[in-house]
Scaffold this motif. Sequence first.
Motif, mmCIF file in Angstrom:
data_model
loop_
_atom_site.group_PDB
_atom_site.id
_atom_site.type_symbol
_atom_site.label_atom_id
_atom_site.label_comp_id
_atom_site.label_asym_id
_atom_site.label_seq_id
_atom_site.Cartn_x
_atom_site.Cartn_y
_atom_site.Cartn_z
ATOM 1 N N ASN A 184 100.810 -62.100 28.791
ATOM 2 C CA ASN A 184 100.625 -63.328 28.023
ATOM 3 C C ASN A 184 101.677 -64.349 28.430
ATOM 4 O OD1 ASN A 184 98.530 -62.101 26.472
ATOM 5 N ND2 ASN A 184 100.110 -61.067 25.257
ATOM 6 N N GLU A 185 101.476 -65.591 27.981
ATOM 7 C CA GLU A 185 102.395 -66.667 28.360
ATOM 8 C C GLU A 185 103.820 -66.404 27.872
ATOM 9 O OE1 GLU A 185 99.540 -68.899 30.407
ATOM 10 O OE2 GLU A 185 101.712 -69.112 30.277
ATOM 11 N N ASP A 186 103.961 -65.658 26.760
ATOM 12 C CA ASP A 186 105.296 -65.423 26.192
ATOM 13 C C ASP A 186 105.944 -64.147 26.731
ATOM 14 O OD1 ASP A 186 104.117 -64.090 22.961
ATOM 15 O OD2 ASP A 186 103.702 -63.525 25.041
ATOM 16 N N GLY A 187 105.337 -63.535 27.739
ATOM 17 C CA GLY A 187 105.925 -62.342 28.337
ATOM 18 C C GLY A 187 105.457 -61.038 27.734
ATOM 19 N N THR A 188 104.700 -61.095 26.658
ATOM 20 C CA THR A 188 104.159 -59.876 26.061
ATOM 21 C C THR A 188 102.899 -59.456 26.802
ATOM 22 O OG1 THR A 188 102.851 -61.145 24.470
ATOM 23 C CG2 THR A 188 105.086 -60.511 23.810
ATOM 24 N N PHE A 189 102.346 -58.311 26.419
ATOM 25 C CA PHE A 189 101.159 -57.784 27.069
ATOM 26 C C PHE A 189 100.077 -57.485 26.041
ATOM 27 C CE2 PHE A 189 102.339 -57.135 31.487
ATOM 28 C CZ PHE A 189 103.729 -57.217 31.438
ATOM 29 N N THR A 190 98.843 -57.698 26.445
ATOM 30 C CA THR A 190 97.683 -57.412 25.588
ATOM 31 C C THR A 190 96.799 -56.377 26.269
ATOM 32 O OG1 THR A 190 97.682 -59.657 24.703
ATOM 33 C CG2 THR A 190 95.639 -58.403 24.482
ATOM 34 N N ILE A 191 96.444 -55.345 25.551
ATOM 35 C CA ILE A 191 95.607 -54.296 26.126
ATOM 36 C C ILE A 191 94.225 -54.847 26.466
ATOM 37 C CG2 ILE A 191 94.816 -53.497 23.865
ATOM 38 C CD1 ILE A 191 94.763 -50.657 25.039
ATOM 39 N N CYS A 192 93.689 -54.432 27.609
ATOM 40 C CA CYS A 192 92.365 -54.934 27.994
ATOM 41 C C CYS A 192 91.419 -53.844 28.477
ATOM 42 C CB CYS A 192 92.491 -56.036 29.050
ATOM 43 S SG CYS A 192 93.374 -55.549 30.549
ATOM 44 N N HIS A 193 91.928 -52.645 28.792
ATOM 45 C CA HIS A 193 90.999 -51.583 29.200
ATOM 46 C C HIS A 193 91.693 -50.229 29.159
ATOM 47 C CE1 HIS A 193 87.353 -50.049 31.105
ATOM 48 N NE2 HIS A 193 88.137 -49.268 31.827
ATOM 49 N N LYS A 194 90.903 -49.213 28.813
ATOM 50 C CA LYS A 194 91.350 -47.817 28.932
ATOM 51 C C LYS A 194 90.305 -47.038 29.722
ATOM 52 C CE LYS A 194 93.942 -47.409 24.582
ATOM 53 N NZ LYS A 194 94.027 -46.703 23.277
ATOM 54 N N THR A 195 90.770 -46.190 30.622
ATOM 55 C CA THR A 195 89.835 -45.339 31.351
ATOM 56 C C THR A 195 89.492 -44.109 30.519
ATOM 57 O OG1 THR A 195 91.517 -43.941 32.412
ATOM 58 C CG2 THR A 195 90.955 -46.028 33.503
ATOM 59 N N GLU A 196 88.589 -43.303 31.038
ATOM 60 C CA GLU A 196 88.320 -42.002 30.440
ATOM 61 C C GLU A 196 89.446 -41.033 30.791
ATOM 62 O OE1 GLU A 196 87.016 -41.296 34.619
ATOM 63 O OE2 GLU A 196 87.101 -42.989 33.212
ATOM 64 N N VAL A 197 89.493 -39.910 30.108
ATOM 65 C CA VAL A 197 90.454 -38.851 30.404
ATOM 66 C C VAL A 197 89.844 -37.915 31.448
ATOM 67 C CG1 VAL A 197 91.717 -36.869 29.473
ATOM 68 C CG2 VAL A 197 91.465 -38.946 28.110
ATOM 69 N N VAL A 198 90.632 -37.617 32.479
ATOM 70 C CA VAL A 198 90.210 -36.605 33.452
ATOM 71 C C VAL A 198 91.035 -35.351 33.177
ATOM 72 C CG1 VAL A 198 89.923 -36.046 35.892
ATOM 73 C CG2 VAL A 198 89.693 -38.417 35.127
ATOM 74 N N ILE A 225 99.351 -57.971 35.886
ATOM 75 C CA ILE A 225 98.543 -56.943 35.227
ATOM 76 C C ILE A 225 99.362 -55.655 35.235
ATOM 77 C CG2 ILE A 225 96.430 -55.561 35.326
ATOM 78 C CD1 ILE A 225 95.165 -57.930 36.886
ATOM 79 N N LYS A 226 99.526 -55.040 34.087
ATOM 80 C CA LYS A 226 100.288 -53.801 33.992
ATOM 81 C C LYS A 226 99.362 -52.630 33.732
ATOM 82 C CE LYS A 226 102.870 -52.888 30.332
ATOM 83 N NZ LYS A 226 103.992 -52.878 29.372
ATOM 84 N N ALA A 227 99.595 -51.531 34.445
ATOM 85 C CA ALA A 227 98.807 -50.311 34.236
ATOM 86 C C ALA A 227 99.758 -49.175 33.866
ATOM 87 C CB ALA A 227 98.022 -49.957 35.490
ATOM 88 N N GLU A 228 99.451 -48.494 32.783
ATOM 89 C CA GLU A 228 100.237 -47.340 32.358
ATOM 90 C C GLU A 228 99.400 -46.078 32.494
ATOM 91 O OE1 GLU A 228 101.415 -48.271 28.379
ATOM 92 O OE2 GLU A 228 103.111 -49.507 29.012
ATOM 93 N N VAL A 229 100.041 -44.977 32.856
ATOM 94 C CA VAL A 229 99.362 -43.687 33.010
ATOM 95 C C VAL A 229 99.921 -42.725 31.966
ATOM 96 C CG1 VAL A 229 98.757 -41.833 34.596
ATOM 97 C CG2 VAL A 229 99.166 -44.144 35.485
ATOM 98 N N TYR A 230 99.014 -42.066 31.237
ATOM 99 C CA TYR A 230 99.404 -41.136 30.180
ATOM 100 C C TYR A 230 98.741 -39.786 30.392
ATOM 101 C CZ TYR A 230 101.273 -45.030 27.407
ATOM 102 O OH TYR A 230 101.989 -46.103 26.964
ATOM 103 N N ASP A 231 99.407 -38.766 29.843
ATOM 104 C CA ASP A 231 98.788 -37.443 29.720
ATOM 105 C C ASP A 231 98.218 -37.336 28.305
ATOM 106 O OD1 ASP A 231 100.124 -34.158 29.063
ATOM 107 O OD2 ASP A 231 98.140 -34.700 29.847
ATOM 108 N N TRP A 232 96.898 -37.125 28.237
ATOM 109 C CA TRP A 232 96.232 -37.099 26.932
ATOM 110 C C TRP A 232 96.597 -35.843 26.150
ATOM 111 C CZ3 TRP A 232 92.603 -33.525 25.122
ATOM 112 C CH2 TRP A 232 91.978 -33.872 23.899
ATOM 113 N N ASP A 233 96.900 -36.031 24.861
ATOM 114 C CA ASP A 233 97.121 -34.914 23.941
ATOM 115 C C ASP A 233 96.178 -35.051 22.765
ATOM 116 O OD1 ASP A 233 100.695 -34.876 24.526
ATOM 117 O OD2 ASP A 233 99.121 -33.590 25.359
ATOM 118 N N ARG A 234 95.660 -33.923 22.303
ATOM 119 C CA ARG A 234 94.660 -33.940 21.236
ATOM 120 C C ARG A 234 95.186 -34.589 19.968
ATOM 121 N NH1 ARG A 234 90.083 -30.960 20.926
ATOM 122 N NH2 ARG A 234 90.777 -29.677 22.675
ATOM 123 N N ASP A 235 96.482 -34.446 19.676
ATOM 124 C CA ASP A 235 97.037 -34.988 18.436
ATOM 125 C C ASP A 235 97.370 -36.474 18.534
ATOM 126 O OD1 ASP A 235 99.253 -35.029 20.048
ATOM 127 O OD2 ASP A 235 100.454 -33.640 18.844
#
Length: 554
Positions: A184-198, A225-235
């Motif tokens: 965003n213009e103020d340096g923050t980020f807005t979420i725009c997409h999530k992939t499926e879990v593999v 554009i920032k992309a983050e990678v996570y390991d999915w946990d059920r909780d």
Amino acid sequence: PLSSDKAAVCDFDPIAGSIPATKVEITVSCRDLLDRDTFSKSDPCKYFYLTGVSHLSQFGRTEVIDNTLNPDFVRKYILDYFFEEKQNLRFDVYDIDSKSPDMAKHDFLGQVFCTLGEIVGSPASRLEKPLGGIPGKKCGTIILSAEELGNCREVVTMQFCAHKLDKKDFFGKSDPFMVFYRSNEDGTFTICHKTEVVKNTLNPVWQPISIPVRAICNGDFNRTIKAEVYDWDRDGSHDFIGEFTTSYRDLSRGQSQFNVYEVNTRVHRVLINEGLSVDVFLFSPFFSFRTQIHFTVAIDFTASNGNPSQSTSLHYMNPYQMNAYAMALKAVGEIIQDYDSDKMFPALGFGAKLPPDGRVSHEFPLNGNIENPYCNGMEGILDAYHQSLKTVQLYGPTNFAPVVNHVAKYAAAVQDGSQYFVLLIITDGVISDMAQTKEAIVNAAKLPMSIIIVGVGQAEFDAMVELDGDDIRISSRGKLAERDIVQFVPFRDYMDRTGNHVLSMARLAKDVLAEIPDQLILYMKNRGIKPCSLPPPYEEPGAEDHDHTLTTPI
């Protein structure tokens, strides 16, 4: 719980809400401005005015640039762009000598008038015009460049994969997914997409994703554009694996060394590099085609229009007012001509007896030159039309097929998407070769062309409505037209009883031209022709004799 191998994190709609109009960003530069300052060069600032049919309003102003006669202004103008409308613009340049908001206290350096279509339709969407407004002075030059800003009309399709991600699960491998953010213009980020879990892999290949460019960068190709990678946990306590940043401009390069990224992992404020590569295997923005547009006029010269010397004739040449044919031609042509850099148009007539032998022709040049039927601009077409009324004899029958086939012949020669043909037929609607015209239109529907029919007079236009094909797709010999390429409107529906012809003709042009972009897009899609991802580089004018560029929003 998620039990499939590839499971969705959650439903997320990045494009919820209304679709805005196509946005065009105008960049302004000037060269060789007048020097109005005694001890230094001028300090130019530009005021921009947007004019409608009956009003003029200031739309914005640039910053002031000190001591230069060749400014490149940073501040942009962003406008809603409509292909089917004539959007008049005015740019005024001033030498700013104080902080006073009263422009009368500043030195006027020049002004220019143009339309938004002229800018967009120029080669590489770059229009260069001389500044005027000061008698006897050369005021320099203004350079106007247009770039269409992406919105949800532009879609990018990408596929990402990763290699050797960090193992986060104790009894197995990671279950990675990606989250994308736009800055965003103020340096923050807005979420725009999530992939499926593999599930259960350190080398995931995610499914291809299709996302509007507006959602990931809001039309700014260089925005982070920032992309983050996570390991999915059920909780829901997903483990952070790493992140990287990129831009839409970089992603649009497709598979290359520019689209291989390292993941930076945040551990005790120390960045640890993990290996992540991104494969953009398909880039297909449905945004704009840079296509040469060719405009042809065909006018009905059959006897059913009435004797041109009598006031009851649809071709009557009133010295004080244009007839319906001339008004319709001017209304549509003045918008189309903005997409033609040399303003030269072939103009045809049909249904008349020609001198010297009185033979009947259904595709004769209005200017009388078979070898070169081109007329210079709308005024040239109108002059040729009026001259033809004095030299030919209105006759018949009313055959459309010859002029349709005439344009189709040229369209058939160039089917790669680089050129598109628009035929404007103005007629009183009494058609004689319906079957042949239907066959011609069905054949033309496979080609890069569209047909506009304006019906003048008080006749019943049932045949024209049938050719339009909005309700029932036109067919010939049992064969349906591949596309609907005909748009018909009766001229009488646009006659303003108050006599405001300017406003009524603006409505006419808007309605008859509104379908052209969609018709062009459908042709491209049917042929598998991909649109341009980025504007082409600017080339010096003169490389091509005829450059008729149409930038088409979808």
